[in-house]
Motif scaffolding. Sequence first.
Motif, short mmCIF file in Angstrom:
data_model
loop_
_atom_site.label_atom_id
_atom_site.label_comp_id
_atom_site.label_asym_id
_atom_site.label_seq_id
_atom_site.Cartn_x
_atom_site.Cartn_y
_atom_site.Cartn_z
N ALA A 1 3.12 13.86 4.44
CA ALA A 1 3.64 14.55 3.26
C ALA A 1 4.24 15.93 3.53
N PRO A 2 3.63 16.78 4.39
CA PRO A 2 4.21 18.11 4.60
C PRO A 2 5.64 18.09 5.15
N GLY A 3 6.02 17.02 5.81
CA GLY A 3 7.37 16.94 6.38
C GLY A 3 8.40 16.33 5.45
N LEU A 4 8.00 15.99 4.22
CA LEU A 4 8.92 15.37 3.28
C LEU A 4 9.41 16.38 2.25
N TYR A 5 10.62 16.14 1.75
CA TYR A 5 11.11 16.92 0.62
C TYR A 5 10.37 16.50 -0.65
N ALA A 6 10.50 17.32 -1.67
CA ALA A 6 9.78 17.06 -2.92
C ALA A 6 10.18 15.71 -3.52
N HIS A 7 11.49 15.41 -3.55
CA HIS A 7 11.93 14.14 -4.14
C HIS A 7 11.51 12.95 -3.27
N GLU A 8 11.40 13.16 -1.96
CA GLU A 8 10.92 12.09 -1.08
C GLU A 8 9.44 11.82 -1.31
N ARG A 9 8.66 12.89 -1.54
CA ARG A 9 7.23 12.69 -1.83
C ARG A 9 7.03 11.96 -3.15
N ARG A 10 7.86 12.28 -4.15
CA ARG A 10 7.73 11.62 -5.45
C ARG A 10 8.04 10.13 -5.35
N PHE A 11 8.89 9.76 -4.40
CA PHE A 11 9.23 8.34 -4.24
C PHE A 11 8.29 7.64 -3.28
N ALA A 12 7.89 8.33 -2.21
CA ALA A 12 7.10 7.68 -1.15
C ALA A 12 5.68 7.36 -1.61
N LEU A 13 5.04 8.27 -2.33
CA LEU A 13 3.65 8.05 -2.72
C LEU A 13 3.48 6.81 -3.60
N PRO A 14 4.29 6.63 -4.66
CA PRO A 14 4.16 5.38 -5.44
C PRO A 14 4.45 4.13 -4.61
N MET A 15 5.37 4.24 -3.64
CA MET A 15 5.67 3.09 -2.79
C MET A 15 4.46 2.70 -1.94
N VAL A 16 3.79 3.71 -1.38
CA VAL A 16 2.63 3.44 -0.53
C VAL A 16 1.49 2.84 -1.35
N VAL A 17 1.19 3.47 -2.49
CA VAL A 17 0.10 2.99 -3.34
C VAL A 17 0.44 1.61 -3.90
N GLY A 18 1.67 1.47 -4.41
CA GLY A 18 2.07 0.19 -4.98
C GLY A 18 2.09 -0.92 -3.95
N GLY A 19 2.58 -0.62 -2.75
CA GLY A 19 2.60 -1.62 -1.69
C GLY A 19 1.21 -2.08 -1.29
N THR A 20 0.28 -1.14 -1.25
CA THR A 20 -1.11 -1.48 -0.90
C THR A 20 -1.73 -2.37 -1.97
N LEU A 21 -1.56 -1.98 -3.23
CA LEU A 21 -2.13 -2.77 -4.32
C LEU A 21 -1.51 -4.17 -4.37
N LEU A 22 -0.21 -4.27 -4.11
CA LEU A 22 0.44 -5.57 -4.12
C LEU A 22 -0.07 -6.46 -2.97
N PHE A 23 -0.29 -5.85 -1.81
CA PHE A 23 -0.81 -6.63 -0.68
C PHE A 23 -2.21 -7.17 -1.00
N LEU A 24 -3.05 -6.32 -1.58
CA LEU A 24 -4.40 -6.76 -1.96
C LEU A 24 -4.33 -7.82 -3.06
N ALA A 25 -3.37 -7.66 -3.98
CA ALA A 25 -3.20 -8.66 -5.03
C ALA A 25 -2.80 -10.01 -4.44
N GLY A 26 -1.96 -9.98 -3.40
CA GLY A 26 -1.58 -11.22 -2.73
C GLY A 26 -2.77 -11.90 -2.08
N MET A 27 -3.62 -11.12 -1.44
CA MET A 27 -4.83 -11.68 -0.84
C MET A 27 -5.75 -12.28 -1.91
N ALA A 28 -5.91 -11.57 -3.02
CA ALA A 28 -6.77 -12.06 -4.10
C ALA A 28 -6.22 -13.34 -4.70
N PHE A 29 -4.90 -13.40 -4.90
CA PHE A 29 -4.27 -14.61 -5.43
C PHE A 29 -4.50 -15.78 -4.49
N CYS A 30 -4.38 -15.52 -3.20
CA CYS A 30 -4.60 -16.57 -2.20
C CYS A 30 -6.04 -17.07 -2.23
#
Length: 246
Positions: free
Chosen positions: A95-124
């Motif tokens: 995070a310290p090496g990212l611009y403010a707009h990059e942090r606003r986009f990257a954090l939801p992507m990381v959290v959302g990607g993790t939750l989606l991966f776990l959701a895929g495992m649960a569905f399986c």
Amino acid sequence: MAFLEDSFLSHLVELRNRLIRAVAAIVVVFLCLMPWASNIYDLLALPMLQALPEGTKMIATGVITPFFVPVKITLMAAFIIALPVVLYQAWAFVAPGLYAHERRFALPMVVGGTLLFLAGMAFCYFFVFNTVFHFISSFAPKSITVAPDIEQYLSFVMTMFLAFGVTFEVPIVVLLLVKTGIVTVKQLREARRYVIVGAFVVAAVVTPPDVTSQIMLALPMCVLYEIGVLLAAVMIRKQAAGTAPV
């Protein structure tokens, strides 16, 4: 030159500290779960056991397999439980090496990607395994006894978890493609028919050779693609509204 070397070393030290904290979190959870390693494996094996004939159990052909397979499953469970800590350490380093707009986009992507991966495992686990294992058990000839080896079962489960976890990342991939300008929303909509064909081809390769499990992988992939396109369109509209002159 000295400044660059000091900066590089400080980043290495920071990375080492973050890795140590992430690994420590996994180890602590793993040690806490170890007394219940057998129960954790039984929970993972439950879909297969429910599909086997009554009184049939799984087998272990290796000498140390009954010990190592539950340990591997417990380590996987520890990683999943400690994942928030691991992700936080990764985010705190980047995070310290990212611009403010990059942090606003990257954090939801990381959290959302993790939750989606776990959701895929649960569905399986909750939906796909039950269908696949009952199909395999019912298809087996009456002259044989179905008693899967626990190590092969673990390998199969991990492959399926990975396949469905990656499949559920489709919306994130679509958003990243649009965000980086590689494709447009219009191009994604025009490629819909090819995506549907590709989804069924991937499902046929990854899943066991029964139509039901292939459909259970291909349909979520198509639905998640449409969700990704919809979210990408919303994202583009918001960006356009934010840059429009007042």
